[in-house]
Design a protein around this motif. Structure first.
Motif, PDB file in Angstrom:
ATOM      1  N   ILE A 182      16.700  -8.610 -14.140  1.00  0.00           N
ATOM      2  CA  ILE A 182      16.811 -10.050 -13.933  1.00  0.00           C
ATOM      3  C   ILE A 182      16.669 -10.447 -12.470  1.00  0.00           C
ATOM      4  CG2 ILE A 182      18.338 -12.056 -14.148  1.00  0.00           C
ATOM      5  CD1 ILE A 182      19.583 -10.720 -16.563  1.00  0.00           C
ATOM      6  N   TRP A 183      17.344  -9.703 -11.605  1.00  0.00           N
ATOM      7  CA  TRP A 183      17.482 -10.194 -10.236  1.00  0.00           C
ATOM      8  C   TRP A 183      16.485  -9.644  -9.237  1.00  0.00           C
ATOM      9  CZ3 TRP A 183      19.821 -14.477 -10.048  1.00  0.00           C
ATOM     10  CH2 TRP A 183      20.878 -14.728 -10.922  1.00  0.00           C
ATOM     11  N   HIS A 184      15.806  -8.561  -9.631  1.00  0.00           N
ATOM     12  CA  HIS A 184      14.868  -8.038  -8.648  1.00  0.00           C
ATOM     13  C   HIS A 184      13.583  -8.854  -8.640  1.00  0.00           C
ATOM     14  CE1 HIS A 184      12.733  -5.400  -6.003  1.00  0.00           C
ATOM     15  NE2 HIS A 184      11.720  -5.430  -6.850  1.00  0.00           N
ATOM     16  N   HIS A 185      13.370  -9.562  -7.546  1.00  0.00           N
ATOM     17  CA  HIS A 185      12.131 -10.315  -7.405  1.00  0.00           C
ATOM     18  C   HIS A 185      11.230  -9.578  -6.441  1.00  0.00           C
ATOM     19  CE1 HIS A 185      13.676 -13.650  -9.635  1.00  0.00           C
ATOM     20  NE2 HIS A 185      14.744 -13.692  -8.869  1.00  0.00           N
ATOM     21  N   PRO A 186       9.963  -9.395  -6.823  1.00  0.00           N
ATOM     22  CA  PRO A 186       9.038  -8.725  -5.914  1.00  0.00           C
ATOM     23  C   PRO A 186       8.964  -9.491  -4.600  1.00  0.00           C
ATOM     24  CG  PRO A 186       8.048  -9.033  -8.077  1.00  0.00           C
ATOM     25  CD  PRO A 186       9.331  -9.774  -8.091  1.00  0.00           C
ATOM     26  N   VAL A 187       8.885  -8.734  -3.496  1.00  0.00           N
ATOM     27  CA  VAL A 187       8.779  -9.380  -2.182  1.00  0.00           C
ATOM     28  C   VAL A 187       7.450 -10.131  -2.100  1.00  0.00           C
ATOM     29  CG1 VAL A 187       8.977  -9.011   0.284  1.00  0.00           C
ATOM     30  CG2 VAL A 187      10.051  -7.401  -1.282  1.00  0.00           C
ATOM     31  N   HIS A 188       6.404  -9.468  -2.560  1.00  0.00           N
ATOM     32  CA  HIS A 188       5.087 -10.103  -2.640  1.00  0.00           C
ATOM     33  C   HIS A 188       4.560  -9.839  -4.043  1.00  0.00           C
ATOM     34  CE1 HIS A 188       5.114 -10.381   1.737  1.00  0.00           C
ATOM     35  NE2 HIS A 188       5.516  -9.126   1.742  1.00  0.00           N
ATOM     36  N   GLU A 189       3.771 -10.775  -4.560  1.00  0.00           N
ATOM     37  CA  GLU A 189       3.217 -10.551  -5.885  1.00  0.00           C
ATOM     38  C   GLU A 189       1.706 -10.598  -5.809  1.00  0.00           C
ATOM     39  OE1 GLU A 189       5.311 -11.947  -9.966  1.00  0.00           O
ATOM     40  OE2 GLU A 189       5.913 -12.990  -8.136  1.00  0.00           O
ATOM     41  N   ARG A 190       1.076  -9.626  -6.443  1.00  0.00           N
ATOM     42  CA  ARG A 190      -0.380  -9.684  -6.404  1.00  0.00           C
ATOM     43  C   ARG A 190      -0.861 -10.712  -7.432  1.00  0.00           C
ATOM     44  NH1 ARG A 190      -1.866  -5.634 -10.730  1.00  0.00           N
ATOM     45  NH2 ARG A 190      -4.017  -6.358 -10.658  1.00  0.00           N
ATOM     46  N   ASP A 191      -2.065 -11.201  -7.179  1.00  0.00           N
ATOM     47  CA  ASP A 191      -2.594 -12.249  -8.047  1.00  0.00           C
ATOM     48  C   ASP A 191      -3.848 -11.735  -8.748  1.00  0.00           C
ATOM     49  OD1 ASP A 191      -3.359 -14.507  -9.282  1.00  0.00           O
ATOM     50  OD2 ASP A 191      -3.666 -15.710  -7.461  1.00  0.00           O
ATOM     51  N   PRO A 192      -3.696 -11.189  -9.972  1.00  0.00           N
ATOM     52  CA  PRO A 192      -4.835 -10.547 -10.642  1.00  0.00           C
ATOM     53  C   PRO A 192      -5.988 -11.513 -10.882  1.00  0.00           C
ATOM     54  CG  PRO A 192      -2.761 -10.070 -11.763  1.00  0.00           C
ATOM     55  CD  PRO A 192      -2.483 -11.142 -10.775  1.00  0.00           C
ATOM     56  N   GLU A 193      -5.673 -12.832 -10.976  1.00  0.00           N
ATOM     57  CA  GLU A 193      -6.732 -13.826 -11.250  1.00  0.00           C
ATOM     58  C   GLU A 193      -7.839 -13.774 -10.201  1.00  0.00           C
ATOM     59  OE1 GLU A 193      -6.729 -16.018 -13.981  1.00  0.00           O
ATOM     60  OE2 GLU A 193      -5.159 -14.576 -14.525  1.00  0.00           O
ATOM     61  N   ILE A 252       4.254  -0.224  -5.345  1.00  0.00           N
ATOM     62  CA  ILE A 252       3.013  -0.464  -4.608  1.00  0.00           C
ATOM     63  C   ILE A 252       2.560  -1.910  -4.822  1.00  0.00           C
ATOM     64  CG2 ILE A 252       0.542   0.100  -4.509  1.00  0.00           C
ATOM     65  CD1 ILE A 252       1.284   3.012  -5.021  1.00  0.00           C
ATOM     66  N   GLN A 253       2.671  -2.394  -6.068  1.00  0.00           N
ATOM     67  CA  GLN A 253       2.180  -3.740  -6.366  1.00  0.00           C
ATOM     68  C   GLN A 253       3.007  -4.846  -5.715  1.00  0.00           C
ATOM     69  OE1 GLN A 253       0.522  -4.541 -10.198  1.00  0.00           O
ATOM     70  NE2 GLN A 253       0.523  -2.358 -10.704  1.00  0.00           N
ATOM     71  N   GLU A 254       4.163  -4.474  -5.173  1.00  0.00           N
ATOM     72  CA  GLU A 254       4.956  -5.483  -4.450  1.00  0.00           C
ATOM     73  C   GLU A 254       4.663  -5.487  -2.959  1.00  0.00           C
ATOM     74  OE1 GLU A 254       9.110  -5.153  -5.128  1.00  0.00           O
ATOM     75  OE2 GLU A 254       8.871  -5.072  -7.303  1.00  0.00           O
ATOM     76  N   LEU A 255       3.787  -4.594  -2.533  1.00  0.00           N
ATOM     77  CA  LEU A 255       3.536  -4.466  -1.098  1.00  0.00           C
ATOM     78  C   LEU A 255       2.914  -5.713  -0.489  1.00  0.00           C
ATOM     79  CD1 LEU A 255       2.303  -0.801  -0.653  1.00  0.00           C
ATOM     80  CD2 LEU A 255       4.137  -1.897   0.638  1.00  0.00           C
ATOM     81  N   HIS A 256       3.135  -5.824   0.797  1.00  0.00           N
ATOM     82  CA  HIS A 256       2.531  -6.879   1.612  1.00  0.00           C
ATOM     83  C   HIS A 256       1.014  -6.886   1.369  1.00  0.00           C
ATOM     84  CE1 HIS A 256       1.188  -8.907   5.270  1.00  0.00           C
ATOM     85  NE2 HIS A 256       2.415  -9.383   5.368  1.00  0.00           N
ATOM     86  N   LEU A 310      -1.499  -3.804   0.413  1.00  0.00           N
ATOM     87  CA  LEU A 310      -1.499  -3.610  -1.040  1.00  0.00           C
ATOM     88  C   LEU A 310      -2.656  -2.733  -1.508  1.00  0.00           C
ATOM     89  CD1 LEU A 310      -0.534  -4.371  -3.946  1.00  0.00           C
ATOM     90  CD2 LEU A 310      -2.013  -6.373  -3.773  1.00  0.00           C
ATOM     91  N   VAL A 311      -3.885  -3.162  -1.200  1.00  0.00           N
ATOM     92  CA  VAL A 311      -5.057  -2.437  -1.690  1.00  0.00           C
ATOM     93  C   VAL A 311      -5.217  -1.080  -0.990  1.00  0.00           C
ATOM     94  CG1 VAL A 311      -7.539  -2.544  -2.046  1.00  0.00           C
ATOM     95  CG2 VAL A 311      -6.138  -4.593  -2.388  1.00  0.00           C
ATOM     96  N   PRO A 312      -5.131  -1.024   0.350  1.00  0.00           N
ATOM     97  CA  PRO A 312      -5.301   0.293   0.985  1.00  0.00           C
ATOM     98  C   PRO A 312      -4.333   1.347   0.432  1.00  0.00           C
ATOM     99  CG  PRO A 312      -5.322  -1.412   2.652  1.00  0.00           C
ATOM    100  CD  PRO A 312      -5.003  -2.086   1.356  1.00  0.00           C
ATOM    101  N   ILE A 313      -3.062   0.977   0.242  1.00  0.00           N
ATOM    102  CA  ILE A 313      -2.084   1.978  -0.211  1.00  0.00           C
ATOM    103  C   ILE A 313      -2.312   2.335  -1.678  1.00  0.00           C
ATOM    104  CG2 ILE A 313       0.376   2.364  -0.665  1.00  0.00           C
ATOM    105  CD1 ILE A 313       0.961   1.227   2.076  1.00  0.00           C
ATOM    106  N   ALA A 314      -2.698   1.332  -2.493  1.00  0.00           N
ATOM    107  CA  ALA A 314      -2.989   1.623  -3.895  1.00  0.00           C
ATOM    108  C   ALA A 314      -4.152   2.614  -3.991  1.00  0.00           C
ATOM    109  CB  ALA A 314      -3.327   0.341  -4.637  1.00  0.00           C
ATOM    110  N   GLU A 324     -14.000  -0.049  -4.388  1.00  0.00           N
ATOM    111  CA  GLU A 324     -13.004  -0.848  -3.664  1.00  0.00           C
ATOM    112  C   GLU A 324     -12.732  -0.264  -2.282  1.00  0.00           C
ATOM    113  OE1 GLU A 324     -11.461  -3.758  -4.150  1.00  0.00           O
ATOM    114  OE2 GLU A 324     -12.873  -3.981  -5.812  1.00  0.00           O
ATOM    115  N   TYR A 325     -12.741   1.071  -2.232  1.00  0.00           N
ATOM    116  CA  TYR A 325     -12.460   1.758  -0.971  1.00  0.00           C
ATOM    117  C   TYR A 325     -13.400   1.293   0.128  1.00  0.00           C
ATOM    118  CZ  TYR A 325     -12.086   5.662   2.335  1.00  0.00           C
ATOM    119  OH  TYR A 325     -11.926   6.416   3.465  1.00  0.00           O
ATOM    120  N   ARG A 326     -14.673   1.113  -0.232  1.00  0.00           N
ATOM    121  CA  ARG A 326     -15.644   0.743   0.796  1.00  0.00           C
ATOM    122  C   ARG A 326     -15.444  -0.681   1.306  1.00  0.00           C
ATOM    123  NH1 ARG A 326     -20.098   1.328  -2.200  1.00  0.00           N
ATOM    124  NH2 ARG A 326     -19.092   2.672  -3.726  1.00  0.00           N
TER     125      ARG A 326
END
Lengths: 396, 475
Positions: free
Chosen positions: B24-35, B59-63, B67-71, B134-136
């Motif tokens: 309930i209480w854990h809110h992601p610090v950042h949220e990715r936007d799949p759209e 990983i998906q909560e990362l700044h 986000l993408v480089p670490i994923a 994506e890496y490139r």
């Protein structure tokens, strides 16, 4: 390990170890013999125990200036390591008043002051290292959590132990003599060790062995979350440098830099001595919380007081309860960075070696150290108490 | 939820509460936007979900910057890992693939279908062209870091596989053990540090502390190696170094024999000690992370590791099965490790004390483990001091001479007061009795009557009679 990067033997000139027949002093003498090239002289009240070959021994009483001067002119020391001190006894006992008080004062304060006077008059002296005590900042009640040299030195009325107060007075005398205009050749420093034990020790280890003999090892006072600092006495070839620029005129805490939970240390000693109760821990251990412990100890003290008219104390006093529930450890970062101090022997190795020595002593294989004599003789037998600083290199 | 779980959480409501709280209480610090993401990136995140549920969430909560480089970094290393683990690949092919993996990153459309059919992350390599695509797109500087680590890790793994192929399957010395853990985990710590610092989300000083970076990886890896000992052995793999286990048993498999339980536990203790010695440096490292999502990303695995270490310490079950933390305990630990450094330190202290509590003197490493626990506690104390150096003198001062005198005086005041009161009472009583005697009170009669036991008042007439009885002669 230590032997690989051992520095070449450095000449220290003439080193005078005051109290060099005592527990700590004799260990320092041995390390000087092992790791340094220097002429070693020892000044002690009696020089019959803990003697080494190639060391010159001088009997003298530091409380008398007249007895010191001839020794100083004969030895012409360049470095003085002062480890002489009476054995510590706690403050509440009756015997502490009067005679013990004046003994503490005369040896620790007058004695140190006499040594400093001689050192100032003797132009050959370059360094004076004093063995103080970690108790100079401790009121014997409060916890000490990672205490460092920024903690204030306690004197009356904050210091309840007269012994610690005399050590503090002596330390401030020593430090105030650093580069004093009247004797600019003299550099001073003070080492504050905590919980020393090792071969020849008859205080810390003796107390634990006494508890073992009385089968008191199944009891634990408090939750055993209190970290405590101990110091194994032996060091090999890890020189502390008294650097002109940085170390002189200062005090340093020196411990094994391995704080452990108080009862863990006791159990390690008991288990090494073969105590089956300690080995089975945590099973079979009775834990008494501090409040209950204090109440029981208070009752015992009172009963004892009534029956012995205040002349004796039970082995479990409120002081003992508080001590074993107390957090008391130090930050040795300053000694490490300024003196290059690194403990060479781990606490576990120290415990193993000390217990082995104790067993051999009990079986009569080795001679007891000087400490025993000091306990038997409260007339002012000098007993070293102090640190494990091996030697001091004077960089000139 | 299984029936056993229901029963477990009925008796461990606290843990159930942690699960609910986390949900309930854990809110992601950042949220990715799949759209807004291209298809290829969405596939990458799907792959991430498939390979690791637990890592994927953090990983998906990362700044957004990282986000993408670490994923991608994670997916690439996972690809490397999949090749290393694959027992169906011939060693020559494996060696070449591992050593060239860093060039694959740059190749367009690379994918690999040669993995064994049972390889659980087979799909990742089949769809790997999405990862390289994506890496490139990421910043060249990030690519450089990731490539560098991929190359080093690939080479390290190849060396290890070659050795294993020659029959030297197990790790021999502690030094080798450290080296192995460095290749598979310590390097990741290095790469991530470069990313954190480059993005400005961590203290730049971390870059100059390779020892701390290394400890971050080694602490996790070593803890997993202890926990997975049984599973690895069932897969015919052994990561515990011979230098340690040979002190306790003659053959590694003896650890799993119930008759050797005591020796096996002592052996596992030394393994735990070896891992625990990295714990303080992990906290030191975490102190250098500024941004909350980066902190969470790094702190969660560390907190889980110390909790796992406490769980496996002197736990005979590790030699029988895969020991797992309960979900409730895991949620509690995650809740506590996603706030700030001080909270994470509390988590570490809590589990260090659990280890301390299970520690026993019959263990040959008893005191060493106690020292390692003390080291963690001392480090925490050094960054969050609980004591003010002036505290000892600021306390209420013990009695001065003057106060003592005052107290003495107060005591005597009370004594004097009591004396005066008693004295006054005495004098007044004396006077009253004296007057009574003067006017003729017969105390002698009163005393003898009292002596006979007549305590009651006699009344006027009876008194006269009685007096007559005594004084007959005078009448």
């Amino acid at each position: 390990m230590a032997s690989e990067d051992r520095p070449p033997l450095k000449s220290l000139g003439s080193v005078l170890v005051v109290g060099g027949c005592g527990f700590l002093g004799s260990h320092i003498v041995r390390q000087l013999l092992d790791s340094y090239s220097c002429d070693i002289s020892v000044l002690d009240l009696r020089t019959t125990t803990n003697r080494y070959p190639n060391v010159s021994y001088h009997e003298g009483n530091i409380t008398s200036l007249d007895s010191l001067r001839p020794i100083f002119s004969a030895v012409k020391p360049t470095v003085i390591i002062h480890t002489a001190s009476p054995a510590f006894t706690s403050g509440n006992a009756k015997l502490h008043q009067g005679k013990a008080r004046s003994l503490f004062h005369s040896v620790n304060v007058t004695g140190t002051s006499n040594l400093l006077a001689c050192a100032s008059e003797t132009p050959s002296v370059q360094a004076f290292i004093y063995t103080s005590s970690s108790s100079v900042i401790h009121d014997s009640v409060s916890p000490l959590c990672n205490a460092n040299e920024s903690y204030p030195v306690l004197t009356s009325p904050f210091q309840p132990e007269y012994y610690a107060e005399t050590k503090a007075l002596a330390e401030s005398l020593v430090l105030s003599h650093n580069r004093h205009p009247s004797s600019p050749h003299l550099l001073t420093a003070s080492i504050r060790p905590a919980g020393i034990f090792g071969e020849g020790d008859l205080q810390l280890i003796a107390g634990m062995m006494k508890a073992l003999a009385k089968r008191q090892t199944a009891f634990q006072l408090g939750p055993n979350t209190n970290l405590f600092d101990f110091t194994y006495i032996r060091r090999h070839a890890a020189p502390c440098r008294l650097d002109h620029e940085r170390a002189d005129g200062q005090a340093f805490f020196v411990t094994n830099a391995q704080p452990v939970y108080f009862w863990d240390f006791a159990r390690a000693v008991w288990a090494a001595a073969g105590d089956p109760v300690s080995r089975s821990c945590p099973a079979g251990i009775w834990t008494i919380n501090e409040t209950l412990g204090l109440a029981i100890a208070g009752l015992l003290e009172w009963i004892m007081w009534v029956f012995t008219a205040g002349t004796k104390q039970p082995s479990m006093t409120r002081g003992v309860v508080k001590y074993s529930c107390m957090t008391r450890y130090f930050d040795t970062g300053k000694a490490k960075s300024v003196l290059g101090y690194t403990p060479v022997w781990g606490l576990d190795e120290g415990v193993a070696r000390t217990v082995r020595w104790w067993k051999e002593k009990e079986q009569g294989k080795v001679e007891p150290g000087l400490g025993e004599k000091a306990i038997e003789n409260d007339e002012g037998e000098m007993r070293s108490e102090g640190e494990k600083v091996a030697a001091v290199v004077v960089e000139t | 939820m299984r029936a056993a779980d229901v029963i477990y959480y009925t008796f461990h409501v606290q843990e159930l509460r942690s699960i609910v709280q986390w949900k309930i209480w854990h809110h992601p610090v950042h949220e990715r936007d799949p759209e807004k993401e291209p298809v290829s990136l969405r596939v990458c995140f799907d792959l991430l979900d498939q390979t690791s549920r637990s890592f994927s969430a953090v990983i998906q909560e990362l700044h957004p910057e990282l986000l993408v480089p670490i994923a991608l970094f994670y997916l690439i290393l996972r690809g490397l890992d999949t090749i290393e683990d694959d027992m169906t690949l011939p060693i020559e092919k494996k060696d070449a693939l591992l050593r060239d993996f860093h060039t694959i990153n740059e190749k367009e459309g690379w994918s690999f279908t040669g993995s064994g059919p049972d390889e659980k992350d087979r799909e990742l390599l089949v769809q790997f062209h999405y990862v390289t695509e994506e890496y490139r797109k990421i910043k060249p500087v990030y690519r450089e870091f990731i490539n560098d680590i991929t190359r080093k890790m690939g080479a390290g793994m190849a060396d290890y596989c070659n050795k294993a192929a020659k029959g030297n399957a197990g790790v021999e010395t502690i030094e080798e053990y450290d080296e192995y853990c460095f290749y598979v985990a310590g390097l990741v710590g290095q790469g991530l540090t470069q990313l954190f610092v480059e993005s400005g989300l961590a203290n730049a000083a971390l870059k100059d502390r390779p020892q701390l970076q290394k400890s971050m990886g080694l602490f996790l890896q070593k803890t997993n190696i202890i926990r997975d000992v049984r599973e690895d052995w069932d897969d015919k793999r052994r990561f515990w170094p011979r230098e340690i286990w040979s002190k306790y048993v003659d053959n590694f498999e003896d650890l799993f024999t119930p008759a050797n339980q005591e020796a096996a536990l002592n052996c596992s203790s030394e393994m735990v000690l070896n891992s625990l010695n990295h714990a303080d440096e992990c906290l030191f490292y975490l102190a250098g992370l500024k941004e909350q999502s980066v902190f969470n990303f790094a702190a969660i695995p560390q907190a889980m590791a110390i909790a796992t270490l406490a769980l496996v310490f002197r736990n005979p079950d590790i030699f029988k099965k895969n020991v797992k933390m309960t979900k409730g305990a895991a949620c509690q630990t995650m809740l506590d490790s996603t706030q700030n450094l001080s909270k994470v330190c509390e988590v570490f202290r809590k589990f260090v004390r659990q280890i301390h509590k299970k520690n026993t003197p019959k263990d040959p490493n008893f005191l060493k483990i106690s020292i390692a626990c003390g080291k963690v506690e001392q480090f925490i104390e050094s960054i969050f001091p609980s004591q003010n150096p002036q505290a000892l003198v600021r306390q209420e001062a013990p009695e001065t001479e003057e106060q003592k005198k005052e107290r003495e005086e107060a005591k005597w005041d009370i004594i004097y007061m009591l004396m005066i009161v008693m004295g006054t009472l005495f004098v007044l009583s004396f006077i009253m009795i004296g007057i009574a005697w003067l006017v003729g009170a017969r105390f002698d009669l009163a005393f003898s009557e009292l002596k006979d036991g007549n305590w009651r008042s006699l009344g006027k007439d009876n008194a006269r009679k009685m007096a007559a009885k005594y004084d007959r002669g005078e009448l």
